[in-house]
Scaffold this motif. Sequence first.
Motif, PDB file in Angstrom:
ATOM      1  N   GLU A  66       1.030   4.698 -10.299  1.00  0.00           N
ATOM      2  CA  GLU A  66       2.164   4.848 -11.197  1.00  0.00           C
ATOM      3  C   GLU A  66       3.104   5.951 -10.749  1.00  0.00           C
ATOM      4  O   GLU A  66       4.262   5.984 -11.153  1.00  0.00           O
ATOM      5  N   GLU A  67       2.630   6.867  -9.894  1.00  0.00           N
ATOM      6  CA  GLU A  67       3.477   7.917  -9.352  1.00  0.00           C
ATOM      7  C   GLU A  67       4.448   7.318  -8.343  1.00  0.00           C
ATOM      8  O   GLU A  67       4.273   6.211  -7.879  1.00  0.00           O
ATOM      9  N   ASP A  68       5.464   8.090  -7.989  1.00  0.00           N
ATOM     10  CA  ASP A  68       6.396   7.679  -6.944  1.00  0.00           C
ATOM     11  C   ASP A  68       5.639   7.486  -5.645  1.00  0.00           C
ATOM     12  O   ASP A  68       5.025   8.421  -5.157  1.00  0.00           O
ATOM     13  N   GLY A  69       5.680   6.310  -5.080  1.00  0.00           N
ATOM     14  CA  GLY A  69       4.934   5.999  -3.882  1.00  0.00           C
ATOM     15  C   GLY A  69       5.576   6.447  -2.590  1.00  0.00           C
ATOM     16  O   GLY A  69       5.121   6.079  -1.526  1.00  0.00           O
ATOM     17  N   THR A  70       6.632   7.228  -2.656  1.00  0.00           N
ATOM     18  CA  THR A  70       7.314   7.617  -1.424  1.00  0.00           C
ATOM     19  C   THR A  70       6.748   8.870  -0.789  1.00  0.00           C
ATOM     20  O   THR A  70       7.008   9.140   0.366  1.00  0.00           O
ATOM     21  N   ALA A  71       5.980   9.637  -1.523  1.00  0.00           N
ATOM     22  CA  ALA A  71       5.480  10.916  -0.983  1.00  0.00           C
ATOM     23  C   ALA A  71       3.982  10.845  -0.741  1.00  0.00           C
ATOM     24  O   ALA A  71       3.256  10.177  -1.454  1.00  0.00           O
ATOM     25  N   VAL A  72       3.541  11.522   0.273  1.00  0.00           N
ATOM     26  CA  VAL A  72       2.108  11.635   0.536  1.00  0.00           C
ATOM     27  C   VAL A  72       1.537  12.625  -0.471  1.00  0.00           C
ATOM     28  O   VAL A  72       2.086  13.687  -0.685  1.00  0.00           O
ATOM     29  N   ARG A  73       0.413  12.269  -1.110  1.00  0.00           N
ATOM     30  CA  ARG A  73      -0.196  13.113  -2.142  1.00  0.00           C
ATOM     31  C   ARG A  73      -1.379  13.860  -1.591  1.00  0.00           C
ATOM     32  O   ARG A  73      -2.137  13.411  -0.844  1.00  0.00           O
ATOM     33  N   GLY A  82     -13.827  11.351   6.253  1.00  0.00           N
ATOM     34  CA  GLY A  82     -12.598  10.707   6.676  1.00  0.00           C
ATOM     35  C   GLY A  82     -11.466  11.077   5.747  1.00  0.00           C
ATOM     36  O   GLY A  82     -11.601  11.968   4.904  1.00  0.00           O
ATOM     37  N   THR A  83     -10.358  10.367   5.898  1.00  0.00           N
ATOM     38  CA  THR A  83      -9.179  10.597   5.082  1.00  0.00           C
ATOM     39  C   THR A  83      -8.656   9.268   4.572  1.00  0.00           C
ATOM     40  O   THR A  83      -8.422   8.343   5.368  1.00  0.00           O
ATOM     41  N   LEU A  84      -8.497   9.166   3.269  1.00  0.00           N
ATOM     42  CA  LEU A  84      -7.863   8.001   2.654  1.00  0.00           C
ATOM     43  C   LEU A  84      -6.379   8.105   2.971  1.00  0.00           C
ATOM     44  O   LEU A  84      -5.748   9.103   2.621  1.00  0.00           O
ATOM     45  N   VAL A  85      -5.820   7.122   3.686  1.00  0.00           N
ATOM     46  CA  VAL A  85      -4.436   7.242   4.151  1.00  0.00           C
ATOM     47  C   VAL A  85      -3.460   6.294   3.474  1.00  0.00           C
ATOM     48  O   VAL A  85      -2.259   6.527   3.502  1.00  0.00           O
ATOM     49  N   ARG A 142       0.848  -1.187   0.000  1.00  0.00           N
ATOM     50  CA  ARG A 142       0.000   0.000   0.000  1.00  0.00           C
ATOM     51  C   ARG A 142       0.883   1.236   0.000  1.00  0.00           C
ATOM     52  O   ARG A 142       1.908   1.271   0.655  1.00  0.00           O
ATOM     53  N   LEU A 143       0.435   2.239  -0.732  1.00  0.00           N
ATOM     54  CA  LEU A 143       1.167   3.492  -0.822  1.00  0.00           C
ATOM     55  C   LEU A 143       0.529   4.538   0.079  1.00  0.00           C
ATOM     56  O   LEU A 143      -0.694   4.651   0.121  1.00  0.00           O
ATOM     57  N   PRO A 144       1.341   5.329   0.783  1.00  0.00           N
ATOM     58  CA  PRO A 144       0.759   6.385   1.611  1.00  0.00           C
ATOM     59  C   PRO A 144       0.186   7.495   0.738  1.00  0.00           C
ATOM     60  O   PRO A 144       0.809   7.914  -0.236  1.00  0.00           O
ATOM     61  N   VAL A 145      -1.019   7.923   1.066  1.00  0.00           N
ATOM     62  CA  VAL A 145      -1.693   9.009   0.349  1.00  0.00           C
ATOM     63  C   VAL A 145      -2.437   9.850   1.376  1.00  0.00           C
ATOM     64  O   VAL A 145      -2.516   9.490   2.550  1.00  0.00           O
ATOM     65  N   ARG A 146      -3.017  10.930   0.924  1.00  0.00           N
ATOM     66  CA  ARG A 146      -3.858  11.749   1.802  1.00  0.00           C
ATOM     67  C   ARG A 146      -4.900  12.431   0.931  1.00  0.00           C
ATOM     68  O   ARG A 146      -4.623  13.422   0.276  1.00  0.00           O
ATOM     69  N   PHE A 147      -6.103  11.851   0.935  1.00  0.00           N
ATOM     70  CA  PHE A 147      -7.235  12.404   0.204  1.00  0.00           C
ATOM     71  C   PHE A 147      -8.425  12.454   1.154  1.00  0.00           C
ATOM     72  O   PHE A 147      -8.711  11.467   1.834  1.00  0.00           O
TER      73      PHE A 147
END
Length: 105
Positions: A98-105, A27-30, A10-15
Amino acid sequence: MTEEQRSEQRLPVRFEVKLSAGQEREGTLVDISRRGARVSARGARLRPETEVRLLVQRRVGGEIAINGRVRWSNADSFAVTFSELDVAAQRWLDSILEEDGTAVR
């Protein structure tokens, strides 16, 4: 489900999301993967197998709807396995993964 049990990372995200499962909450998609995601939502104790609809607020282009089923839930978050995604949701998911999964979006 532990990290070792997952077939995909799983990749870290923030939506921000609005979720519907009998009642509406925010809520927040994390984190996210091809098959599912984790949502942080205080007090959203949902039963496993509950059908949910997530309205994800994208950075550009407004909301995108994703349907799924709850895998597990606790007082602060829950995991959802995606149901069949429509074309728009699949494209959005592909672009995130497909984006770099290292950064929170």
